[in-house]
Every structure is written in C-alpha cells, then in structure tokens.
Scaffold this motif. Structure first.
Motif, mmCIF file in Angstrom:
data_model
loop_
_atom_site.group_PDB
_atom_site.id
_atom_site.type_symbol
_atom_site.label_atom_id
_atom_site.label_comp_id
_atom_site.label_asym_id
_atom_site.label_seq_id
_atom_site.Cartn_x
_atom_site.Cartn_y
_atom_site.Cartn_z
ATOM 1 N N VAL A 220 0.844 -1.198 0.000
ATOM 2 C CA VAL A 220 0.000 0.000 0.000
ATOM 3 C C VAL A 220 0.881 1.250 0.000
ATOM 4 O O VAL A 220 0.661 2.187 -0.775
ATOM 5 N N PHE A 221 1.923 1.217 0.822
ATOM 6 C CA PHE A 221 2.860 2.363 0.862
ATOM 7 C C PHE A 221 3.570 2.528 -0.477
ATOM 8 O O PHE A 221 3.790 3.630 -0.951
ATOM 9 N N THR A 222 3.918 1.393 -1.090
ATOM 10 C CA THR A 222 4.606 1.460 -2.371
ATOM 11 C C THR A 222 3.728 2.147 -3.408
ATOM 12 O O THR A 222 4.183 2.990 -4.184
ATOM 13 N N MET A 223 2.428 1.773 -3.407
ATOM 14 C CA MET A 223 1.525 2.372 -4.376
ATOM 15 C C MET A 223 1.332 3.853 -4.070
ATOM 16 O O MET A 223 1.247 4.678 -4.976
ATOM 17 N N LEU A 224 1.296 4.197 -2.775
ATOM 18 C CA LEU A 224 1.160 5.601 -2.396
ATOM 19 C C LEU A 224 2.354 6.385 -2.924
ATOM 20 O O LEU A 224 2.210 7.456 -3.508
ATOM 21 N N TYR A 225 3.533 5.803 -2.750
ATOM 22 C CA TYR A 225 4.733 6.467 -3.253
ATOM 23 C C TYR A 225 4.626 6.670 -4.758
ATOM 24 O O TYR A 225 4.916 7.743 -5.281
ATOM 25 N N ARG A 226 4.198 5.597 -5.453
ATOM 26 C CA ARG A 226 4.119 5.691 -6.916
ATOM 27 C C ARG A 226 3.123 6.774 -7.335
ATOM 28 O O ARG A 226 3.386 7.560 -8.250
ATOM 29 N N ASP A 227 1.989 6.831 -6.643
ATOM 30 C CA ASP A 227 0.994 7.854 -6.978
ATOM 31 C C ASP A 227 1.564 9.249 -6.785
ATOM 32 O O ASP A 227 1.431 10.117 -7.654
ATOM 33 N N LEU A 228 2.205 9.419 -5.631
ATOM 34 C CA LEU A 228 2.726 10.762 -5.317
ATOM 35 C C LEU A 228 3.872 11.113 -6.234
ATOM 36 O O LEU A 228 3.975 12.229 -6.723
ATOM 37 N N ALA A 229 4.769 10.133 -6.478
ATOM 38 C CA ALA A 229 5.939 10.404 -7.327
ATOM 39 C C ALA A 229 5.499 10.733 -8.745
ATOM 40 O O ALA A 229 6.186 11.448 -9.474
ATOM 41 N N ARG A 230 4.357 10.169 -9.153
ATOM 42 C CA ARG A 230 3.883 10.459 -10.503
ATOM 43 C C ARG A 230 3.324 11.878 -10.580
ATOM 44 O O ARG A 230 2.985 12.371 -11.653
ATOM 45 N N GLY A 231 3.217 12.545 -9.420
ATOM 46 C CA GLY A 231 2.736 13.926 -9.397
ATOM 47 C C GLY A 231 1.237 14.004 -9.241
ATOM 48 O O GLY A 231 0.565 14.741 -9.970
ATOM 49 N N ALA A 232 0.700 13.191 -8.321
ATOM 50 C CA ALA A 232 -0.740 13.223 -8.102
ATOM 51 C C ALA A 232 -1.160 14.621 -7.651
ATOM 52 O O ALA A 232 -0.429 15.290 -6.911
ATOM 53 N N ASP A 233 -2.314 15.018 -8.100
ATOM 54 C CA ASP A 233 -2.801 16.365 -7.795
ATOM 55 C C ASP A 233 -3.445 16.373 -6.409
ATOM 56 O O ASP A 233 -4.651 16.326 -6.265
ATOM 57 N N VAL A 234 -2.562 16.434 -5.365
ATOM 58 C CA VAL A 234 -3.071 16.310 -3.995
ATOM 59 C C VAL A 234 -3.901 17.514 -3.580
ATOM 60 O O VAL A 234 -4.687 17.442 -2.653
ATOM 61 N N SER A 235 -3.744 18.622 -4.292
ATOM 62 C CA SER A 235 -4.510 19.809 -3.908
ATOM 63 C C SER A 235 -6.002 19.618 -4.171
ATOM 64 O O SER A 235 -6.827 20.294 -3.578
ATOM 65 N N ALA A 236 -6.320 18.662 -5.065
ATOM 66 C CA ALA A 236 -7.735 18.417 -5.350
ATOM 67 C C ALA A 236 -8.419 17.702 -4.198
ATOM 68 O O ALA A 236 -9.625 17.553 -4.178
ATOM 69 N N TYR A 237 -7.627 17.212 -3.264
ATOM 70 C CA TYR A 237 -8.194 16.460 -2.144
ATOM 71 C C TYR A 237 -8.185 17.311 -0.893
ATOM 72 O O TYR A 237 -7.178 17.918 -0.551
ATOM 73 N N ASN A 238 -9.296 17.386 -0.205
ATOM 74 C CA ASN A 238 -9.294 18.163 1.034
ATOM 75 C C ASN A 238 -10.009 17.446 2.178
ATOM 76 O O ASN A 238 -10.519 18.047 3.087
ATOM 77 N N GLY A 239 -10.034 16.144 2.106
ATOM 78 C CA GLY A 239 -10.670 15.352 3.159
ATOM 79 C C GLY A 239 -9.737 15.181 4.340
ATOM 80 O O GLY A 239 -8.738 15.907 4.474
ATOM 81 N N PRO A 240 -9.999 14.198 5.215
ATOM 82 C CA PRO A 240 -9.145 13.941 6.383
ATOM 83 C C PRO A 240 -7.727 13.605 5.941
ATOM 84 O O PRO A 240 -7.529 12.868 4.975
ATOM 85 N N GLY A 241 -6.762 14.142 6.638
ATOM 86 C CA GLY A 241 -5.356 13.840 6.360
ATOM 87 C C GLY A 241 -4.828 14.541 5.128
ATOM 88 O O GLY A 241 -3.782 14.166 4.603
ATOM 89 N N ALA A 242 -5.525 15.587 4.657
ATOM 90 C CA ALA A 242 -5.075 16.265 3.439
ATOM 91 C C ALA A 242 -3.725 16.931 3.651
ATOM 92 O O ALA A 242 -2.864 16.915 2.762
ATOM 93 N N ASP A 243 -3.499 17.464 4.854
ATOM 94 C CA ASP A 243 -2.222 18.125 5.136
ATOM 95 C C ASP A 243 -1.085 17.123 5.080
ATOM 96 O O ASP A 243 -0.020 17.367 4.510
ATOM 97 N N ARG A 244 -1.348 15.987 5.725
ATOM 98 C CA ARG A 244 -0.329 14.945 5.784
ATOM 99 C C ARG A 244 0.036 14.509 4.354
ATOM 100 O O ARG A 244 1.181 14.315 4.001
ATOM 101 N N LEU A 245 -0.981 14.387 3.533
ATOM 102 C CA LEU A 245 -0.780 13.949 2.157
ATOM 103 C C LEU A 245 0.009 14.990 1.377
ATOM 104 O O LEU A 245 0.936 14.657 0.637
ATOM 105 N N ALA A 246 -0.361 16.276 1.592
ATOM 106 C CA ALA A 246 0.345 17.341 0.883
ATOM 107 C C ALA A 246 1.806 17.366 1.283
ATOM 108 O O ALA A 246 2.710 17.504 0.432
ATOM 109 N N ALA A 247 2.066 17.155 2.620
ATOM 110 C CA ALA A 247 3.448 17.130 3.094
ATOM 111 C C ALA A 247 4.212 15.986 2.459
ATOM 112 O O ALA A 247 5.353 16.129 2.012
#
Lengths: 539, 395
Positions: A220-247
């Motif tokens: 799960v962490f590996t996929m999270l890394y892949r999503d983020l490394a691919r440049g996922a548009d985290v700003s579109a998300y503002n649910g729980p843990g959005a700050d953590r995700l943006a960081a």
C-alpha cells in the motif's frame, strides 16, 4: 361468403359444413354451453396439452437439473479461464499495453500491478492455484509462483513505509488510513493506492482483522509512493489527512527508491523472461480455446497456435486408437452377432426363446462380473493359458500375453457388447419374411445368391442399428479398458478420468469429454435417422 | 461322396461314413489327450481306433439314441476312472457322451434334419458347420460367466484352477471366499451402501418416469421429440462424460460425496430405461378404458390406480428392474460422484480387481450372477405376461 383461409392442419381449418352453415346463415356450430364448437375444442386441446406437459414436467426438471446441467457445466468448463483475470486483475489490465513481440519483459508499471495482485493472492492463498493453472501451459510456472509467493512479503519495499512514517507517525496508523481512504474523491487523486487499499481490506477481512488497528502492508505504501511520485494532484483532495498527504507529496522527491521489477528479478530471474509474461497475457481472457487445442495436441502460445512437443502428443493418438478399437470391436460384434441373430430368428419360437437366454444372461450380468471373468481367463496364469499349456500348444515359458494390452480390451469388450448387437439384429431379422428367400430359390437362385441378394439387404438396417449402438457404447467405455487394457489398450475415457482424479486438469478433461460427446451426438443423430429414438427396445 | 447322400429315415453307410467320421472325432480327442501327455501319435491312433469301435458297436447293437448315448458315456467314464481317477471319470463321461451322441446322430441320419431332402452333401456340411459356429459363439457368450462359478469355491488364494480342484478333491474347494465376503467389513459396508442406494434411485426414477411416460403417450404433447431426446440422453451420453459433468457440477452445489448426490445421479441414469419400457407398454394401452372409468365417475387419480396402473404394471416393474440393475451395477459415476462413504459393491470390486487382492471378488461375482439370473427370469416372465395381456403373442 368468406371462408377464413387457415392451415388445414389446425382446429381453425375450414370444413365442408362451414360453408353450409354460412350459406344457411346459422353461424358456426356451437357447443352445449353456447360457445362456438371450435373455440371449445381448442380450449379442450390446450387443456389436454397442458395436462400432458404437467405430467412430464417433474421428470423433465429433474433430468435438466441432475443430468443436463452437469453436462452444460462440463461444456462451460472446457473454455472457462477466469482464474487469471480474477487473481491478477491489475496485471491483466496493465499487460494490455505491453507487446510480447518487443522481446523484452514488461516495465515497472506491470510489475507494480503484479506486486499488488500477487500480495493479495498470497494472502488469500490463491496464487498456487493460479500457478498450477499456468503450469499446464508452461512448465515451471507452478514453482515460479510458489517461490515468488514466499518472497513477496519480504521485498525491500518496506523502506517506503519507514520513510512515510518518518514524515508523520500517523502514516502507520490504520485508523488514519481508514479515514483518508474512505473519503470521497480519493480514487481520482490516488488511483493505485485506492486500488491497493481495496486489496488490503479484502486480506484483512479474510483474516478477520480490523483495518483500523493494523498498519497497512508494504504494497500500500509502495503504491502511495508511486501515486505521489507520478505527481498526483493532492490539492484536489481536502478530506481527512489532506495536510499529511500534501506534506508527503512535497517530500517524495527526496525518497530513497527501490525498483519493484528488480525485486521480482531478485526473487526469480524468470520474471525477466518475456515468455512468462507472454503466457500470462495469452491466457488472460476469461474464455480460452486453450484446452481444446491441448486436446488435439496443439497449444496456444504467445506466438500463436503451435504443435505440442513430439513426446507430449498423445491425445490425437488416443482418439485414433479409441476410434480404431471401437471399429474393430464393432466389426467383431457384427461377425459374431450376425450368425447367431440369424439362427435365433429362423428357429421356432420355443427353441429360440431358450437360446435367447444365453444372450440375455450376459446382458443382465454385472459388467464388473464379466470383466473379472475375463481377467481370470486371460491372465498369464489364467485359465486359457493353462489349457493351452496343458494341451502343449503353448510352451510354459512363453505363455500368451492376452491381457493388459489391446487384445485383452478387444476380446473382453466384444463379449460385453455382443448382446447389444444381437438384440437389434434379431428384432430386424424377425420381420423379414422367410418366404422371400424361398421365392428367390424357387426362381433359381443358389443359397448364397438368395442370402446375399435378398436376405442380407433387408437385414442391413439391423446391422446399422446394432453397429451404431455398439460403437457409441464402445468409444465411451471406461471400466473394461481400465482393468484389462494395460497401457496400450486404454481409451480416451481413461485419460479423461486421469485428468479429473489425478492430474486435476479439469479444463482439459472437460475439453476431451466435449469432443467425445460431440462424436457421440453425431452418431446418436445418425441412429435417430436410421432407427428412431422411439424404436429403442430392450430385450 | 455318393455314400453321404441318403434319403431321410434310412441310415447312411456304416463303413463309408459313420465309422470314419466317428473315428476322426475320436482321433481329435485322442490328439488332445496325447499332446497333454507327450504321446501325440499314440493318442491320435488310439483315439481313432476307440472312436471306430464305438461307432460300430453302437450302430450294430444299440441304435436307440438316448440309451446309446448314456451307455457310451458310462463305458468311457469307467475307462476314465481306471486310468485317471476322479478327473478321468468326469472327462471320460463327457467325452463318451459326445462320442455316443455323435455316432448315433450320424448313424440315424439326424444330421440332415435341418436341411431340405434335396440338399447336396456340401450344403449339409455347411449347415452343420454353421450350427457348430453358432454353438461356439454361444459358448463364447456364456463360458466366461460360468467359469467364474467353480473358481469362486477355490480353497486357495488363486484366480485359476488348482491341481486339487482339477482332481475334484474336496479339499481343493471351500467356502472361504464367501465367508470372507460375509465377514469382511469392507465388503459388508459396500453391500450395505449398494442396498441403500439402488432402491432409492429406483424409486425416484420409477415414480417420476412412469408419470412422464403417461404424459408422453397422450395424443397431443408439444415438443414430444425434444423432450424424448432429453429424457433418453443419460443412456446415450458415455458414462465417463456423465460422471465428469456430474463431478464438476455436484461439487459446485455441494452434492459431491453425499448419499443424495449418488442417488440423484443414479436415478438420472435409470430414467431412460423406465421411459422406454413404460412407453412401450402404453402403446398397447386402450384409452377407452380410462374414458369408461371416467364416465362411471372415477376421478383421474382413482382411474390411474384402479384401471391404468394394474394394466401397465408389468412394464413398470421391468422398467424398475432395469433402473435397479443400472444403479446396482453402476461404477463409473459413483466413483466420481461418491466418496469413500458411498463405496458400493461394484466400486469395491473395481478396486479389488485393480489391486488384485483376493478371489473374494469371484464369490461376489457368483452371487451377482445368481441375482442377474433371478432378474432375467422375472423380466422375461413379465414381458410374456404383458404381451399376453395385450394379445401380442400366443404364449
């Protein structure tokens, strides 16, 4: 005056008195209750039909459920191949973009998808079944899956979990994950993570654990890394843990990385072999002709349809042998059955009824009894060999080998199926008037001519009926070839049984059975054309 | 050749026909006996001489066929007893019977009984050879089943005749294999399973099958051919395919390895037989009987049980016997659909034959042969009764 034009075979058909009634202007005949007679009759007929159907229905439903459904299930299994797509859904989707003819193993994306699929399959213990399935197509697949299955939990991908946790310990908290992953819109922001999370939930559900209390697995962490490394548009998300995700999204650029492909290659270098991936890709559709091809000694490979290697080509040979031996057995039955049927039909009824017992007794005796009798008779230390040795016709040292080969199967099956030839032949011969032969002879025919030109042609339908019956029974025989056939006298049915109970390749067994069923149905159709199903009689 | 052409009723030439042919048969027996004792030529000559003498004596002094036959058998048996003990007695008796019958059959001219008076010698020869060939085929049909019976009384663990058995020594025979069958828990369990499964399957297929057969023989049945084809199909589809399909399907729905699954499967296999026999009986059924019954106020159920059922009962019973024997003998389907808990008698025999454990199988086989003789007799009697009821045969 207009008479309705309808089919003359129906209730509405015009009759002569229709015209009469119309002429007289009386209208149609009415029944006692005042309805038109035709309508009343039609109703009675419909009721009659329904009642007949009502009587047949329980049995029909019973046969459909207990017999036809199993046959349909077998036909379905002969093409069914959902296991690959069910076990490796992401890999199958990712492989669509990969071209086997490139000659190279697929890239990191396919391996990432495969990593998640395999992790779930290992946790649910379905990867060995998949390995067994693919092993039918390429040897070594089974051990490849088993070996990799043991390693996949210990991949070096754990560094991602640690790095995320170093950013914020909440990443190791199941409840926090749970909150984040159940928020709306997360799938579009982190597609691979969301998909892996679903796998993770299924694994936990299987083990009966609560996802809120467990740290997600490495994949799960590996996929999270892949999503983020691919440049996922985290700003579109503002649910729980959005700050953590943006960081995290800001930090992943500096993460230490590990190649999933290399992890797999380290587990087993065969994963770098395009052939392996070619096989997975070829067998990813939910339905496959692969089993049927295997049943005729071909195989479906990434290059297209190929012949099986020489030493594995056995099915065409077995089909040929089954057909050939069934033909020999049918021929032997005609040869032995014809004179006996002729004798029975020409003798007076009292004598023929007594002799008929000699035909009917084997017919009624258990198949196992007759097979064991032949086993006793044909053995090397058996009765026939003993007599031959006693008579000095055969040397004691070279007793005849009559069993566990084709001879044994042919002798025993001819004996077992002979009544099935004699009975139809007899019933046809019984209908040939003896006066025809006498007429032929009185016109100067010799015995032979009278038989061959007058009697024999009339008995041909009997030969046809008996032959088809014997042939149908022979090609599907299992017990007798299994017991007296050895290795050279076995039929295709023995192979089907082997695949069901020993090799567990049910798809191939179903495909072989389907082909055999096809042959039998064609013969059955012929039998129906020649004799008619309704005319089957039993003794 | 002219010597053979004899008008019916008069004896053929003794020296030119009966004696040489009987001598030839005697020579053949002598040859067999001689080759077994490494005295081929002596056996041939002695046999021929004895045969010629037999023919001459019988033709001269004992032309009555029945008495002549038994007298020869007695003399030969005595000779056999003196030279070879009990075995010789039996062998001598049998050979004597054949020789005496053969000599007088030739001498009395009975060998021409089956052919017209004007038949040529070659035709007579052909006719008798044809009968002989038919006899051999009947022998081929019945001998394997008969051989099993004495072997099942073997005192040893062999599948063949021991020297003691051939010498007719009582010690060579025993009931140990029968005892084994009745005491061995494996066989008893198998017997119990067979007895539990077959009647249940028979009941199911007969009740549903009779109902459907009555429906099918009504005058207006839609899709009659298609329905018939479906109902007959379990008989046509090879057993291994049925077994495979049922194994796959029943394991999907949880019936594989259960008593209910085996009963269902066997009932399906028995249905075609019930349908065929019952529809055949219904062909001769007079529908006006049911109409008469209805006109007198009987409802359909009453009509069925009081009028129709008694008349078609023979067909129903023989259908039931077919269904029973189908289930009782069935091994392929139960092998796949059943589990160890449903091991039936044929299954136990199948494993026994594959692993060659013991001649207990032969004892079971003998019991089953007896059972099939009983069933055959019942079916034959029922068939005749049914034909008599329908006025189809005078018997």
């Amino acid at each position: 005056m207009k008479v309705p034009a309808t089919d003359p075979n129906t209730m509405d058909a015009p009759t002569p008195d229709d015209a009469l009634h119309l002429v007289k202007g009386e209208g149609p005949i009415v029944a006692a209750d005042g309805r038109p007679l035709k309508a009343s009759l039609r109703r009675a007929l419909r009721r009659e039909k329904l009642r007949a159907l009502g009587l047949v229905a329980p049995l029909l439903i019973f046969v459909l459920v207990s017999f036809i459904a199993p046959i349909a299930d077998m036909l379905f299994r002969s093409v069914e191949n959902q296991i690959v797509a069910d076990t490796l859904p992401r890999t199958v989707a990712a492989l669509e973009d990969w071209d086997y003819s490139s000659g190279e193993a697929p890239g990191e994306d396919v391996f990432a998808a495969f990593y998640v699929d395999l992790s779930e399959a290992v946790a649910l213990k379905t990867h060995t079944r998949l390995g067994t399935r693919l092993n039918y197509e390429m040897t070594g697949m089974s051990s490849l899956f088993r070996k990799t299955g043991r390693r996949v939990g210990r991949f070096d991908t754990d560094i991602y979990a640690d790095q995320f946790a170093a950013l914020d310990p909440a990443w190791k908290d199941g409840a926090a994950w749970m909150e984040m992953m159940s928020a709306p819109g997360i799938e579009s922001v982190l597609p691979e993570t969301a998909s892996a999370w679903q796998s993770w939930l299924r694994i936990l559900e299987n083990e009966g654990d609560d996802p809120a209390e467990e740290t997600p697995a490495d994949f799960v962490f590996t996929m999270l890394y892949r999503d983020l490394a691919r440049g996922a548009d985290v700003s579109a998300y503002n649910g729980p843990g959005a700050d953590r995700l943006a960081a995290a999204a800001a930090a992943v650029g500096g993460f230490e990385t590990v190649s999933i492909k290399e992890q797999f290659l380290k587990a087993d270098k065969d994963w770098g072999d395009p052939e392996v991936w070619g096989v997975i890709q070829t067998f990813s559709p939910p339905y496959t002709p692969g089993y049927f091809l295997a049943a005729v000694d071909l195989k479906l490979t990434p290059h297209g349809i190929e012949k099986q290697p020489e030493e594995q080509q056995i099915y065409v040979m077995l089909f040929n042998r089954t057909l050939f031996m069934s033909l020999v057995i049918t021929g032997a039955c005609i040869l032995l059955g014809y004179p006996v049927a002729y004798l029975l039909s020409s003798l007076p009824l009292r004598t023929s009824n007594i002799l008929m017992i000699l035909v009917l007794l084997p017919f009624w005796t258990s198949l196992l009894v007759r097979t064991s009798a032949w086993k006793v008779l044909l053995q090397q230390q058996g009765v026939i060999n003993d007599i031959l040795v006693w008579l000095g016709l055969v040397d004691d040292a070279n007793r005849l080998i009559l069993i566990n080969n084709q001879t044994g199967t042919i002798i025993a099956m001819t004996h077992i199926l002979l009544p099935f030839m004699i009975l139809p032949l007899y019933s046809v011969m019984k209908t040939i008037p003896p006066s025809y032969m006498r007429a032929a002879k009185s016109l100067g025919a010799t015995n032979w001519t009278a038989f061959w030109r007058v009697y024999f042609p009339q008995s041909v339908p009997g030969i046809g009926a008996g032959s088809i019956l014997v042939f149908i029974l022979a090609i599907g025989y299992y017990i007798t070839p299994e017991l007296v056939g050895g290795t050279s006298g076995t039929f295709i049915s023995n192979r089907i049984a082997y695949h069901i109970s020993s090799s567990l390749n049910w798809g191939l067994a179903a495909a072989l059975g389907t082909i055999l069923l096809g042959v039998v149905l064609i013969l059955y159709w012929l039998y129906d054309r020649i004799v008619g199903i309704d005319n089957v009689s039993l003794g | 050749m002219t010597t053979i052409v004899t008008p019916r009723g008069t004896s053929p030439s003794l020296t030119g026909f009966t004696i040489p042919l009987t001598a030839a048969l005697g020579g053949f027996f002598g040859l067999l006996a001689g080759s077994a004792n490494d005295m081929v030529l002596a056996g041939l000559v002695a046999g021929a001489a004895i045969g010629a003498a037999t023919a001459w004596v019988l033709a001269r002094f004992l032309p009555d066929r029945r008495r002549g036959k038994w007298a020869t058998a007695a003399v030969y048996a005595l000779g056999g007893l003196l030279s070879g003990g009990t075995t010789g007695l039996v062998a001598g008796g049998v050979i004597g019977l054949v020789m005496g019958w053969f000599a007088l059959w030739l001498h009395s001219g009975r060998y021409r009984a089956g052919v017209p008076v004007y038949a040529t010698p070659l035709q007579v020869l052909w006719h008798n050879s044809y009968l002989f060939i038919c006899g051999l085929i009947f022998f081929f049909l019945i001998a394997p089943i008969i051989v099993v019976i004495p072997l099942s009384f073997n005192a040893e663990e062999f599948f063949t005749f021991t020297p003691k058995m051939l010498a007719l020594d009582p010690e060579g025979y025993s009931l140990r294999h029968y005892r084994d069958f009745f005491t061995n828990p494996d066989w008893q369990q198998a017997l119990r399973n067979s007895v539990r499964i077959a009647p249940a399957a028979t009941l199911l297929s007969v009740s549903l099958g009779t109902l459907a057969a009555i429906g099918l023989s009504r005058p207006h049945v839609p899709f009659r051919r298609a329905i018939m084809a479906i109902l007959i199909s379990p008989m046509i589809v090879p057993l291994i395919i049925s077994a495979a399909g049922m194994y796959f399907f029943y394991s999907r729905i949880g019936l594989q390895g259960t008593y209910a699954g085996v009963v269902l499967a066997h009932a399906a296999l028995g249905i075609p037989f019930v349908i065929i026999t019952v529809t055949a009986t219904l062909v001769g059924f007079d529908e006006s009987l049911t109409r008469a019954s209805a006109s007198m106020g009987a409802g359909p159920v009453r009509t069925f049980f009081r009028v129709q059922m008694p008349l078609i009962l023979p067909g129903v019973i023989s259908g039931a016997l077919f269904a029973f024997i189908t289930s009782f003998d069935e091994v392929v389907v139960v092998l796949f659909v059943g589990s160890a808990g449903q091991k039936t008698l044929p299954w136990q025999m199948f494993t026994g034959l594959r692993e060659q454990i013991s001649p207990t199988i032969l004892a079971v086989a003998t019991i089953l042969v007896t059972l099939s003789i009983l069933l055959l007799t019942t079916v034959e009697l029922l068939r005749r009764r049914s034909e008599r009821l329908r006025g189809m045969s005078p018997g």
